[in-house]
Design a protein around this motif. Sequence first.
Motif, PDB file in Angstrom:
ATOM      1  N   GLY A  26       0.832  -1.198   0.000  1.00  0.00           N
ATOM      2  CA  GLY A  26       0.000   0.000   0.000  1.00  0.00           C
ATOM      3  C   GLY A  26       0.861   1.240   0.000  1.00  0.00           C
ATOM      4  N   CYS A  27       0.227   2.363  -0.175  1.00  0.00           N
ATOM      5  CA  CYS A  27       0.978   3.616  -0.184  1.00  0.00           C
ATOM      6  C   CYS A  27       1.681   3.871   1.141  1.00  0.00           C
ATOM      7  N   SER A  28       1.128   3.342   2.229  1.00  0.00           N
ATOM      8  CA  SER A  28       1.812   3.512   3.522  1.00  0.00           C
ATOM      9  C   SER A  28       3.172   2.826   3.506  1.00  0.00           C
ATOM     10  N   ASP A  29       3.264   1.674   2.829  1.00  0.00           N
ATOM     11  CA  ASP A  29       4.541   0.972   2.702  1.00  0.00           C
ATOM     12  C   ASP A  29       5.523   1.785   1.872  1.00  0.00           C
ATOM     13  N   VAL A  30       5.025   2.322   0.775  1.00  0.00           N
ATOM     14  CA  VAL A  30       5.862   3.139  -0.108  1.00  0.00           C
ATOM     15  C   VAL A  30       6.361   4.370   0.645  1.00  0.00           C
ATOM     16  N   LEU A  31       5.467   5.004   1.388  1.00  0.00           N
ATOM     17  CA  LEU A  31       5.822   6.178   2.188  1.00  0.00           C
ATOM     18  C   LEU A  31       6.924   5.849   3.182  1.00  0.00           C
ATOM     19  N   LYS A  32       6.733   4.779   3.906  1.00  0.00           N
ATOM     20  CA  LYS A  32       7.710   4.373   4.913  1.00  0.00           C
ATOM     21  C   LYS A  32       9.076   4.114   4.280  1.00  0.00           C
ATOM     22  N   ASP A  33       9.076   3.441   3.146  1.00  0.00           N
ATOM     23  CA  ASP A  33      10.337   3.075   2.501  1.00  0.00           C
ATOM     24  C   ASP A  33      11.052   4.266   1.869  1.00  0.00           C
ATOM     25  N   LEU A  34      10.294   5.223   1.323  1.00  0.00           N
ATOM     26  CA  LEU A  34      10.918   6.312   0.571  1.00  0.00           C
ATOM     27  C   LEU A  34      11.086   7.622   1.340  1.00  0.00           C
ATOM     28  N   THR A  35      10.506   7.739   2.515  1.00  0.00           N
ATOM     29  CA  THR A  35      10.648   8.970   3.296  1.00  0.00           C
ATOM     30  C   THR A  35      12.108   9.361   3.517  1.00  0.00           C
ATOM     31  N   PRO A  36      13.008   8.416   3.781  1.00  0.00           N
ATOM     32  CA  PRO A  36      14.412   8.824   3.960  1.00  0.00           C
ATOM     33  C   PRO A  36      15.061   9.405   2.695  1.00  0.00           C
ATOM     34  N   CYS A  37      14.385   9.301   1.565  1.00  0.00           N
ATOM     35  CA  CYS A  37      14.936   9.784   0.295  1.00  0.00           C
ATOM     36  C   CYS A  37      14.498  11.208  -0.052  1.00  0.00           C
ATOM     37  N   VAL A  38      13.597  11.783   0.730  1.00  0.00           N
ATOM     38  CA  VAL A  38      13.018  13.086   0.394  1.00  0.00           C
ATOM     39  C   VAL A  38      14.098  14.142   0.193  1.00  0.00           C
ATOM     40  N   SER A  39      15.030  14.235   1.096  1.00  0.00           N
ATOM     41  CA  SER A  39      16.076  15.257   1.002  1.00  0.00           C
ATOM     42  C   SER A  39      16.885  15.093  -0.286  1.00  0.00           C
ATOM     43  N   ALA A  60      11.820  -2.418  -3.429  1.00  0.00           N
ATOM     44  CA  ALA A  60      12.036  -3.283  -4.591  1.00  0.00           C
ATOM     45  C   ALA A  60      11.736  -4.740  -4.254  1.00  0.00           C
ATOM     46  N   SER A  61      12.116  -5.172  -3.069  1.00  0.00           N
ATOM     47  CA  SER A  61      11.850  -6.552  -2.647  1.00  0.00           C
ATOM     48  C   SER A  61      10.369  -6.809  -2.426  1.00  0.00           C
ATOM     49  N   ALA A  62       9.646  -5.777  -2.019  1.00  0.00           N
ATOM     50  CA  ALA A  62       8.216  -5.929  -1.710  1.00  0.00           C
ATOM     51  C   ALA A  62       7.333  -5.895  -2.948  1.00  0.00           C
ATOM     52  N   THR A  63       7.881  -5.531  -4.073  1.00  0.00           N
ATOM     53  CA  THR A  63       7.082  -5.407  -5.295  1.00  0.00           C
ATOM     54  C   THR A  63       7.342  -6.596  -6.212  1.00  0.00           C
ATOM     55  N   SER A  64       6.972  -7.766  -5.734  1.00  0.00           N
ATOM     56  CA  SER A  64       7.256  -8.979  -6.492  1.00  0.00           C
ATOM     57  C   SER A  64       6.171  -9.338  -7.505  1.00  0.00           C
ATOM     58  N   SER A  65       4.982  -8.786  -7.347  1.00  0.00           N
ATOM     59  CA  SER A  65       3.916  -9.088  -8.305  1.00  0.00           C
ATOM     60  C   SER A  65       3.614  -7.857  -9.166  1.00  0.00           C
ATOM     61  N   THR A  66       2.950  -8.090 -10.268  1.00  0.00           N
ATOM     62  CA  THR A  66       2.559  -6.982 -11.143  1.00  0.00           C
ATOM     63  C   THR A  66       1.664  -6.009 -10.393  1.00  0.00           C
ATOM     64  N   ALA A  67       0.716  -6.513  -9.611  1.00  0.00           N
ATOM     65  CA  ALA A  67      -0.183  -5.638  -8.852  1.00  0.00           C
ATOM     66  C   ALA A  67       0.597  -4.782  -7.862  1.00  0.00           C
ATOM     67  N   ASP A  68       1.591  -5.364  -7.204  1.00  0.00           N
ATOM     68  CA  ASP A  68       2.412  -4.606  -6.257  1.00  0.00           C
ATOM     69  C   ASP A  68       3.220  -3.520  -6.967  1.00  0.00           C
ATOM     70  N   ARG A  69       3.801  -3.870  -8.112  1.00  0.00           N
ATOM     71  CA  ARG A  69       4.594  -2.891  -8.859  1.00  0.00           C
ATOM     72  C   ARG A  69       3.711  -1.738  -9.337  1.00  0.00           C
ATOM     73  N   ARG A  70       2.530  -2.058  -9.825  1.00  0.00           N
ATOM     74  CA  ARG A  70       1.614  -1.014 -10.300  1.00  0.00           C
ATOM     75  C   ARG A  70       1.122  -0.137  -9.144  1.00  0.00           C
ATOM     76  N   ALA A  71       0.843  -0.749  -8.003  1.00  0.00           N
ATOM     77  CA  ALA A  71       0.383   0.025  -6.842  1.00  0.00           C
ATOM     78  C   ALA A  71       1.486   0.960  -6.349  1.00  0.00           C
ATOM     79  N   ALA A  72       2.712   0.448  -6.258  1.00  0.00           N
ATOM     80  CA  ALA A  72       3.838   1.282  -5.822  1.00  0.00           C
ATOM     81  C   ALA A  72       4.072   2.405  -6.819  1.00  0.00           C
ATOM     82  N   CYS A  73       4.030   2.087  -8.082  1.00  0.00           N
ATOM     83  CA  CYS A  73       4.207   3.087  -9.131  1.00  0.00           C
ATOM     84  C   CYS A  73       3.148   4.182  -9.015  1.00  0.00           C
ATOM     85  N   SER A  74       1.903   3.803  -8.831  1.00  0.00           N
ATOM     86  CA  SER A  74       0.824   4.789  -8.712  1.00  0.00           C
ATOM     87  C   SER A  74       1.039   5.719  -7.531  1.00  0.00           C
TER      88      SER A  74
END
Length: 115
Positions: A26-39, A60-74
């Motif tokens: 979910g977007c919460s996962d993406v947020l958690k993973d990418l927040t340290p990259c904001v700066s 990258a490890s969490a996006t193993s399915s097409t649905a996961d990759r598309r959700a993270a991308c969105s």
Amino acid sequence: MKQYFSILGLFLLSLQLFQSSEADIGCSDVLKDLTPCVSYLTTSSGSPSTACCNGVTTLASATSSTADRRAACSCIMNVVSKVKPNIEAAKALPGSCNITLPFTVSPNLDCSKID
């Protein structure tokens, strides 16, 4: 710091807008993973931090399915469209962290076409 909180707020908004029932991520996962990259993504100076690269690797490890990759991308593209980070820094981030992602962030990326 003000810009950081603006980006964080947009990520949180993304949580509600782009969660996919098919995806395990979910977007919460993406947020958690990418927040340290904001700066790094907003200043595009230096190299990404270890915490940032760890987050990108986790994502990258969490996006193993097409649905996961598309959700993270969105989630990512929703924030990119509002925050307008340095696109070159966003494109370079995976390589700077020595990983490969199944898509490259760009303004015209169509997440529905990611396999």
